[in-house]
Scaffold this motif. Structure first.
Motif, PDB file in Angstrom:
ATOM      1  N   VAL A  24       0.832  -1.198   0.000  1.00 14.85           N
ATOM      2  CA  VAL A  24       0.000   0.000   0.000  1.00 14.85           C
ATOM      3  C   VAL A  24       0.873   1.256   0.000  1.00 14.85           C
ATOM      4  O   VAL A  24       0.566   2.243  -0.684  1.00 14.85           O
ATOM      5  CB  VAL A  24      -0.949  -0.019   1.221  1.00 14.85           C
ATOM      6  CG1 VAL A  24      -1.502   1.365   1.501  1.00 14.85           C
ATOM      7  CG2 VAL A  24      -2.106  -0.985   0.979  1.00 14.85           C
ATOM      8  N   ALA A  25       1.974   1.202   0.751  1.00 21.19           N
ATOM      9  CA  ALA A  25       2.909   2.326   0.740  1.00 21.19           C
ATOM     10  C   ALA A  25       3.476   2.536  -0.659  1.00 21.19           C
ATOM     11  O   ALA A  25       3.577   3.673  -1.146  1.00 21.19           O
ATOM     12  CB  ALA A  25       4.037   2.075   1.739  1.00 21.19           C
ATOM     13  N   LEU A  26       3.831   1.443  -1.331  1.00 21.06           N
ATOM     14  CA  LEU A  26       4.348   1.550  -2.696  1.00 21.06           C
ATOM     15  C   LEU A  26       3.282   2.071  -3.657  1.00 21.06           C
ATOM     16  O   LEU A  26       3.589   2.856  -4.560  1.00 21.06           O
ATOM     17  CB  LEU A  26       4.852   0.188  -3.168  1.00 21.06           C
ATOM     18  CG  LEU A  26       6.252  -0.225  -2.718  1.00 21.06           C
ATOM     19  CD1 LEU A  26       6.595  -1.621  -3.233  1.00 21.06           C
ATOM     20  CD2 LEU A  26       7.299   0.778  -3.201  1.00 21.06           C
ATOM     21  N   ARG A  27       2.035   1.643  -3.463  1.00 18.89           N
ATOM     22  CA  ARG A  27       0.979   2.114  -4.358  1.00 18.89           C
ATOM     23  C   ARG A  27       0.831   3.624  -4.265  1.00 18.89           C
ATOM     24  O   ARG A  27       0.671   4.310  -5.283  1.00 18.89           O
ATOM     25  CB  ARG A  27      -0.350   1.420  -4.040  1.00 18.89           C
ATOM     26  CG  ARG A  27      -1.463   1.882  -4.973  1.00 18.89           C
ATOM     27  CD  ARG A  27      -2.808   1.274  -4.662  1.00 18.89           C
ATOM     28  NE  ARG A  27      -3.815   1.813  -5.567  1.00 18.89           N
ATOM     29  CZ  ARG A  27      -5.120   1.563  -5.484  1.00 18.89           C
ATOM     30  NH1 ARG A  27      -5.586   0.761  -4.541  1.00 18.89           N
ATOM     31  NH2 ARG A  27      -5.967   2.102  -6.341  1.00 18.89           N
ATOM     32  N   THR A  28       0.871   4.143  -3.046  1.00 17.70           N
ATOM     33  CA  THR A  28       0.786   5.592  -2.862  1.00 17.70           C
ATOM     34  C   THR A  28       1.856   6.312  -3.678  1.00 17.70           C
ATOM     35  O   THR A  28       1.586   7.306  -4.349  1.00 17.70           O
ATOM     36  CB  THR A  28       0.946   5.948  -1.372  1.00 17.70           C
ATOM     37  OG1 THR A  28      -0.212   5.512  -0.658  1.00 17.70           O
ATOM     38  CG2 THR A  28       1.103   7.456  -1.176  1.00 17.70           C
ATOM     39  N   LEU A  29       3.075   5.781  -3.633  1.00 19.14           N
ATOM     40  CA  LEU A  29       4.193   6.439  -4.308  1.00 19.14           C
ATOM     41  C   LEU A  29       4.141   6.256  -5.817  1.00 19.14           C
ATOM     42  O   LEU A  29       4.533   7.149  -6.573  1.00 19.14           O
ATOM     43  CB  LEU A  29       5.510   5.886  -3.759  1.00 19.14           C
ATOM     44  CG  LEU A  29       5.704   6.070  -2.246  1.00 19.14           C
ATOM     45  CD1 LEU A  29       6.925   5.306  -1.770  1.00 19.14           C
ATOM     46  CD2 LEU A  29       5.830   7.551  -1.896  1.00 19.14           C
TER      47      LEU A  29
END
Length: 450
Positions: free
Chosen positions: A305-310
């Protein structure tokens, strides 16, 4: 509970009595998918703990660090400053390691280095072995590139970055950590992939495939990669992985947070057989054994989810793009290193997700602000039209909220503008589930074929 109470008091004091301007513009505790996943991870760990094992006081401070970081990074300037401090801390580790080679042993790590046949280590809790130190400092090279060299000043490009690269590279070299060399190589390729044109991305990947393997072969101890079965350390890890895999089959929710320990038969000096404890040397293997497949799912989901945000973020300026690239590199470094070292419960995992959550909040808050401004402008124009202060023909189409829809639309039937995502949905569920399955598959494959 002696440690957790002061931490809780400090947290409450900072949030209630601190400078209100320093708090996140998107107020509240559970405002992003990252927040909900960290909460779910915490509750899962607590409620699946074996009887008689207390995990609350050990895990809750990690959640506190997450919350403090999210609330503190209330602007893009602060996010960038935070990442720069992260880079400085990695370089400080490298400096302490290099200085110990020349007699200035600040951490008292010289005896550890000597016991590791000269492989550089520090006398600290987290970096008291060469693999841990190597995996940490090697990330400083690509991180320094993004923070200082990319679109930097002449001084940053000609002086700062070369100095940082030499310092971190020298420290990583002296650790002789094969895994850190692999991580460093993959992160270097990512530098030329993130945010680059397609032809640059394809060229970087192709060059890495052709030249990367050959270049790595010249590094210390890399000749052992050709016969890993003859490496006693690798054999011990495989035995630990087999026991951990059995634990995932015997216990649906794992054996408990930090409870799994592998014991393997070994031959001590004098050919004396002994049973020794062996680390799994893998964050994913350890999490799966401790917390089961469901715990591994939550562990991976927060990172993804953190990667998706970025990855879906569309930066408006250079500062935001620098933050985005730097954090992608840090998360990628942690995820790749997760196959080779135990870092699953370290604070850095929660801090990286917290920085991504802070960026997510800033993005959502900016969109809400624009939406409110658009609504106000629309109201002003409607009022002007009503009072006949402005001709109807001169009214400019503006962004307004669609009463029955999820996003913004333009007047005069202009197509809808999609809002930044802010909910853990079916796509996230499928990606995290697939990542969990793939992790188990790779785990089984390595045990069967290595």
């Amino acid at each position: 509970m002696n440690i957790i109470r002061p931490v809780m008091l400090i947290w409450v004091a900072l949030l209630l009595f601190g400078d209100m301007r320093s708090r996140t513009p998107l107020r509240g505790i559970l405002k992003t998918p990252h927040d909900w996943l960290v909460l779910a991870y915490f509750l899962y760990v607590v409620f699946t703990a074996p009887a008689g094992v207390s995990v609350f006081s050990g895990f809750f401070p990690l959640v506190v660090f997450y919350g403090l970081t999210v609330q503190s990074l209330s602007s893009w300037d602060k996010v960038l400053g935070y990442l720069k401090w992260w880079n400085w801390m990695l370089l400080a580790l490298a400096l302490m390691g290099v200085l110990s080679l020349y007699g200035l042993d600040i951490t008292g790590g010289k005896p550890i280095t000597d016991s590791m046949q000269g492989r550089l280590s520090l006398g600290t809790w987290m970096h008291n072995n060469p693999n841990a130190l190597g995996h940490s400092v090697v990330a400083a090279i690509p991180l320094s590139y993004v923070l200082w060299f990319w679109r930097g000043s002449l001084f940053q490009r000609a002086v700062m970055f070369p100095a940082f690269m030499i310092l971190a590279g020298m420290c990583a070299w002296e650790t002789q950590s094969k895994g850190s060399y692999v991580v460093g190589g993959m992160l270097t390729v990512l530098i030329f992939v993130i945010g680059r044109p397609k032809f640059v991305q394809i060229g970087a990947i192709a060059m890495a495939a052709v030249l990367g393997v050959g270049a790595l072969s010249f590094l210390p101890r890399m000749e052992q990669m050709g016969n890993l079965r003859a490496d006693e350390g690798v054999l011990g890890r495989l035995m630990a992985w087999e026991q951990a895999r059995q634990a995932t089959k015997d216990h649906a929710t794992g054996v408990g947070w930090k409870q799994f320990i592998a014991f393997i038969p070994w031959v001590a000096e004098g050919n004396r057989p002994v049973i020794v404890a062996k680390a799994t040397h893998s964050s994913y293997v350890q999490v799966a054994a401790d917390l089961g497949i469901y715990g591994l799912f939550l562990y991976l989901a927060a990172q993804l989810v953190a990667l998706r945000t970025l990855l879906v973020l569309r930066p408006r300026d250079e500062e935001q793009e620098r933050c985005r690239r730097a954090l992608i590199l840090l998360i990628a470094a942690n995820m790749i290193s997760g196959w080779m070292i135990n870092r699953q419960y370290h604070t850095e995992y929660f801090l990286m997700i917290a920085v991504a959550a802070a960026i997510h909040r800033l993005t959502v808050a900016e969109e809400l602000t624009k939406a409110e401004e658009a609504k106000a402008e629309a109201a002003r124009l409607e009022e002007a039209k009503f009072l006949d202060k402005a001709p109807v023909a001169q009214l400019t189409p503006v962004l307004i909220f669609q009463a029955s829809g999820p996003g913004l639309v333009k007047s005069d039937s202009v197509p809808q503008i999609k809002k930044f995502w802010n909910r853990f949905g079916w796509l996230d569920l499928m990606v995290a589930g697939s990542a969990t399955w793939l992790t188990i598959w790779i785990w089984d494959y390595i045990m069967a074929n290595l």
